[in-house]
Design a protein around this motif. Sequence first.
Motif, PDB file in Angstrom:
ATOM      1  N   ALA A  67      41.096  46.678  51.830  1.00  0.00           N
ATOM      2  CA  ALA A  67      41.182  45.912  50.529  1.00  0.00           C
ATOM      3  C   ALA A  67      42.435  46.397  49.873  1.00  0.00           C
ATOM      4  O   ALA A  67      42.882  46.186  48.671  1.00  0.00           O
ATOM      5  CB  ALA A  67      40.107  45.775  49.896  1.00  0.00           C
ATOM      6  N   SER A  68      43.619  47.113  50.643  1.00  0.00           N
ATOM      7  CA  SER A  68      44.497  47.727  49.891  1.00  0.00           C
ATOM      8  C   SER A  68      45.710  46.554  49.881  1.00  0.00           C
ATOM      9  O   SER A  68      46.657  46.644  48.895  1.00  0.00           O
ATOM     10  CB  SER A  68      45.189  49.048  50.739  1.00  0.00           C
ATOM     11  N   LYS A  69      45.550  45.523  50.619  1.00  0.00           N
ATOM     12  CA  LYS A  69      46.254  44.307  50.667  1.00  0.00           C
ATOM     13  C   LYS A  69      45.806  42.987  50.892  1.00  0.00           C
ATOM     14  O   LYS A  69      44.731  43.084  51.487  1.00  0.00           O
ATOM     15  CB  LYS A  69      47.813  44.541  51.122  1.00  0.00           C
ATOM     16  N   THR A  70      46.416  41.762  50.875  1.00  0.00           N
ATOM     17  CA  THR A  70      45.568  40.569  51.229  1.00  0.00           C
ATOM     18  C   THR A  70      45.873  40.352  52.628  1.00  0.00           C
ATOM     19  O   THR A  70      44.893  39.702  53.199  1.00  0.00           O
ATOM     20  CB  THR A  70      46.410  39.337  50.440  1.00  0.00           C
ATOM     21  N   SER A  71      46.572  41.192  53.676  1.00  0.00           N
ATOM     22  CA  SER A  71      46.474  40.962  54.792  1.00  0.00           C
ATOM     23  C   SER A  71      47.255  41.960  55.474  1.00  0.00           C
ATOM     24  O   SER A  71      48.057  42.569  54.914  1.00  0.00           O
ATOM     25  CB  SER A  71      47.247  39.526  55.435  1.00  0.00           C
ATOM     26  N   GLY A  89      29.473  42.783  46.202  1.00  0.00           N
ATOM     27  CA  GLY A  89      29.472  43.326  44.780  1.00  0.00           C
ATOM     28  C   GLY A  89      30.344  44.137  44.304  1.00  0.00           C
ATOM     29  O   GLY A  89      31.069  44.306  43.188  1.00  0.00           O
ATOM     30  N   ILE A  90      30.602  45.063  45.293  1.00  0.00           N
ATOM     31  CA  ILE A  90      31.434  46.331  44.748  1.00  0.00           C
ATOM     32  C   ILE A  90      33.032  45.725  44.588  1.00  0.00           C
ATOM     33  O   ILE A  90      33.725  46.169  43.691  1.00  0.00           O
ATOM     34  CB  ILE A  90      31.557  47.457  45.754  1.00  0.00           C
ATOM     35  N   ARG A  91      33.575  45.169  45.552  1.00  0.00           N
ATOM     36  CA  ARG A  91      34.864  44.433  45.570  1.00  0.00           C
ATOM     37  C   ARG A  91      34.923  43.576  44.242  1.00  0.00           C
ATOM     38  O   ARG A  91      35.714  43.604  43.733  1.00  0.00           O
ATOM     39  CB  ARG A  91      35.137  43.838  47.039  1.00  0.00           C
ATOM     40  N   LEU A  92      34.046  42.632  44.105  1.00  0.00           N
ATOM     41  CA  LEU A  92      33.975  41.736  43.002  1.00  0.00           C
ATOM     42  C   LEU A  92      33.976  42.795  41.630  1.00  0.00           C
ATOM     43  O   LEU A  92      35.072  42.234  40.838  1.00  0.00           O
ATOM     44  CB  LEU A  92      32.900  40.826  42.964  1.00  0.00           C
ATOM     45  N   HIS A  93      33.259  43.596  41.679  1.00  0.00           N
ATOM     46  CA  HIS A  93      33.408  44.289  40.538  1.00  0.00           C
ATOM     47  C   HIS A  93      34.744  44.960  40.219  1.00  0.00           C
ATOM     48  O   HIS A  93      35.101  45.186  39.005  1.00  0.00           O
ATOM     49  CB  HIS A  93      32.143  45.570  40.307  1.00  0.00           C
ATOM     50  N   GLU A  94      35.167  45.726  41.122  1.00  0.00           N
ATOM     51  CA  GLU A  94      36.690  46.254  41.153  1.00  0.00           C
ATOM     52  C   GLU A  94      37.707  45.186  40.658  1.00  0.00           C
ATOM     53  O   GLU A  94      38.697  45.684  40.080  1.00  0.00           O
ATOM     54  CB  GLU A  94      36.955  47.015  42.264  1.00  0.00           C
ATOM     55  N   THR A  95      37.483  44.192  41.386  1.00  0.00           N
ATOM     56  CA  THR A  95      38.309  42.854  40.717  1.00  0.00           C
ATOM     57  C   THR A  95      38.276  42.433  39.301  1.00  0.00           C
ATOM     58  O   THR A  95      39.473  42.580  38.690  1.00  0.00           O
ATOM     59  CB  THR A  95      38.388  41.727  41.667  1.00  0.00           C
ATOM     60  N   ILE A  96      36.997  42.407  38.627  1.00  0.00           N
ATOM     61  CA  ILE A  96      37.015  42.214  37.383  1.00  0.00           C
ATOM     62  C   ILE A  96      37.153  43.192  36.564  1.00  0.00           C
ATOM     63  O   ILE A  96      38.050  42.970  35.588  1.00  0.00           O
ATOM     64  CB  ILE A  96      35.187  41.863  37.295  1.00  0.00           C
ATOM     65  N   THR A  97      37.214  44.357  37.109  1.00  0.00           N
ATOM     66  CA  THR A  97      37.449  45.657  36.213  1.00  0.00           C
ATOM     67  C   THR A  97      39.113  45.902  36.369  1.00  0.00           C
ATOM     68  O   THR A  97      39.839  46.982  35.377  1.00  0.00           O
ATOM     69  CB  THR A  97      36.778  46.783  36.400  1.00  0.00           C
ATOM     70  N   VAL A 102      42.771  42.771  44.781  1.00  0.00           N
ATOM     71  CA  VAL A 102      43.370  41.924  46.173  1.00  0.00           C
ATOM     72  C   VAL A 102      42.756  40.410  46.209  1.00  0.00           C
ATOM     73  O   VAL A 102      43.192  39.619  46.733  1.00  0.00           O
ATOM     74  CB  VAL A 102      42.967  42.601  47.506  1.00  0.00           C
ATOM     75  N   LEU A 103      41.529  40.409  45.608  1.00  0.00           N
ATOM     76  CA  LEU A 103      40.680  38.991  45.888  1.00  0.00           C
ATOM     77  C   LEU A 103      41.264  37.992  44.930  1.00  0.00           C
ATOM     78  O   LEU A 103      40.999  36.767  44.987  1.00  0.00           O
ATOM     79  CB  LEU A 103      39.172  39.338  45.429  1.00  0.00           C
ATOM     80  N   ASN A 104      42.216  38.141  43.839  1.00  0.00           N
ATOM     81  CA  ASN A 104      42.678  37.465  43.099  1.00  0.00           C
ATOM     82  C   ASN A 104      43.518  36.284  43.791  1.00  0.00           C
ATOM     83  O   ASN A 104      43.903  35.366  43.415  1.00  0.00           O
ATOM     84  CB  ASN A 104      43.277  37.821  42.107  1.00  0.00           C
ATOM     85  N   ASP A 105      44.229  36.791  44.998  1.00  0.00           N
ATOM     86  CA  ASP A 105      44.898  35.901  45.743  1.00  0.00           C
ATOM     87  C   ASP A 105      44.267  34.635  46.467  1.00  0.00           C
ATOM     88  O   ASP A 105      44.710  33.656  46.913  1.00  0.00           O
ATOM     89  CB  ASP A 105      45.687  36.542  46.715  1.00  0.00           C
TER      90      ASP A 105
END
Length: 117
Positions: A67-71, A89-97, A102-105
Motif C-alpha cells: 500500500a505504498s502507492k496506488t499501483s 480496518g487497518i488500512r481504513l484507520h491509517e487513511t483516516i488518521t 493510498v485509498l484516497n485515490d
Amino acid sequence: MTTASVDDIKKDTALWQKEVQPIVGKTPVLIFPFGADIGSFTNYTNDNAKYTYLKSSGFSIFDNVDASKTSWGQLTNDYYRNARINVDGIRLHETITGENTVLNDFFNTKDFYHRNK
C-alpha cells in the motif's frame, strides 16, 4: 511466504495441487498469503529458489500486498507481478488518521469507516 523455507513452499504447493486444484482447476495466479512476497521490490531472478520452484509449478502471476502507492507491477517475459492494496480496518484507520493515504485515490474512507465514540 517471505519467511517460509523452499521445502515448506513445496509441501504447501503439493497440498494445493492435491486438494484444491482438482476443484478449481489449474491457475497461473498465486496470491501470496497475507500478501507476503518471496522477494524484494527488485525483479525475481533464477537465483531466487522460491521463485524458480513456483515458476516450475506453473505460476506466472504473483500478487503481493503493498500500500505504498496506488499501483505497482512488474512485467517480464517470464512473469507478471503486482501489488494489491488491502482494504481492511487497518488500512481504513491509517487513511483516516493520515498515516497512509493510498485509498484516497479510490474512495472517501470516511464514508465507510466510523469509529465508536
